[in-house]
Design an enzyme around this catalytic site. Sequence first.
Site, PDB file in Angstrom:
ATOM      1  N   LYS A   1       8.617 -44.093  37.059  1.00 15.32           N
ATOM      2  CA  LYS A   1       9.195 -45.407  37.345  1.00 15.32           C
ATOM      3  C   LYS A   1       8.086 -46.419  37.672  1.00 15.32           C
ATOM      4  CE  LYS A   1      13.495 -43.342  39.089  1.00 15.32           C
ATOM      5  NZ  LYS A   1      14.414 -43.246  40.232  1.00 15.32           N
TER       6      LYS A   1
ATOM      7  N   TYR B   1      22.067 -45.776  33.418  1.00 13.63           N
ATOM      8  CA  TYR B   1      22.688 -45.641  34.749  1.00 13.63           C
ATOM      9  C   TYR B   1      24.173 -46.040  34.699  1.00 13.63           C
ATOM     10  CZ  TYR B   1      18.141 -44.858  37.078  1.00 13.63           C
ATOM     11  OH  TYR B   1      16.930 -44.333  37.501  1.00 13.63           O
TER      12      TYR B   1
ATOM     13  N   ASN C   1      11.435 -43.822  44.441  1.00 12.74           N
ATOM     14  CA  ASN C   1      11.205 -42.366  44.395  1.00 12.74           C
ATOM     15  C   ASN C   1      10.420 -41.899  43.162  1.00 12.74           C
ATOM     16  OD1 ASN C   1      13.223 -42.582  42.545  1.00 12.74           O
ATOM     17  ND2 ASN C   1      14.737 -41.374  43.667  1.00 12.74           N
TER      18      ASN C   1
ATOM     19  N   HIS D   1      12.058 -40.267  37.382  1.00 18.26           N
ATOM     20  CA  HIS D   1      13.416 -39.885  36.983  1.00 18.26           C
ATOM     21  C   HIS D   1      13.352 -38.583  36.197  1.00 18.26           C
ATOM     22  CE1 HIS D   1      17.390 -39.883  35.189  1.00 18.26           C
ATOM     23  NE2 HIS D   1      16.775 -39.560  34.052  1.00 18.26           N
TER      24      HIS D   1
ATOM     25  N   GLU E   1      20.131 -38.710  27.235  1.00 16.48           N
ATOM     26  CA  GLU E   1      19.044 -39.590  27.676  1.00 16.48           C
ATOM     27  C   GLU E   1      17.887 -39.599  26.677  1.00 16.48           C
ATOM     28  OE1 GLU E   1      19.859 -39.466  32.507  1.00 16.48           O
ATOM     29  OE2 GLU E   1      18.100 -38.431  31.726  1.00 16.48           O
TER      30      GLU E   1
END
Length: 153
Positions: A12, A52, A115, A118, A129
Amino acid sequence: MNNCQRTLVAIKPDGVQRRLIGQIIKRFEQRGFQLVGLKMLQVSEELLAQHYSSLHRKPFYPSLLRYMTSGPVVAMVWEGHNVVKSTRMLVGNTNPAEAATGTLRGDFSIHISRNIVHASDSAEVAQKEISLWFQRSELIDWECCDHGNIYHP
Ligand code: TYD
């Protein structure tokens, strides 16, 4: 190889900004997984809305969208035996405060909103995905020379 799978991993924007790309890739390589796709991209809101789609109504969704579009992301596809579950374990709990030391989130992050990485959460989701983030032509089928040392032939 039994249960050969592929999974999507994305570093990310915070992971990229914090120069963690090399350290994250290293963990997958040293485990023995095989890289079959890799690119850096500025993610569009359209892609994220699909990625998402289950989170649209969550209160954190607008800030998640802002964060994920705040800078480049490094997207990868990793292949190997049981790679989907192993990757989730390697990445650690969604909330870094709950993530074990030794996991990527447990070692490199503190707050759930940052965080760093992913990873697909099931084999079915991984397939969706991967086809959302990568064209078929961007994925390389190749044989790794040390295959016999990682798997029973
Ligand atoms: P989710 O799909 O639940 O977790 P994971 O990334 O481990 O599969 O959530 C997607 C991302 O949304 C998560 O990585 C970080 C962000 N998020 C928040 O910012 N706040 C929250 O309370 C939650 C649950 C997630």
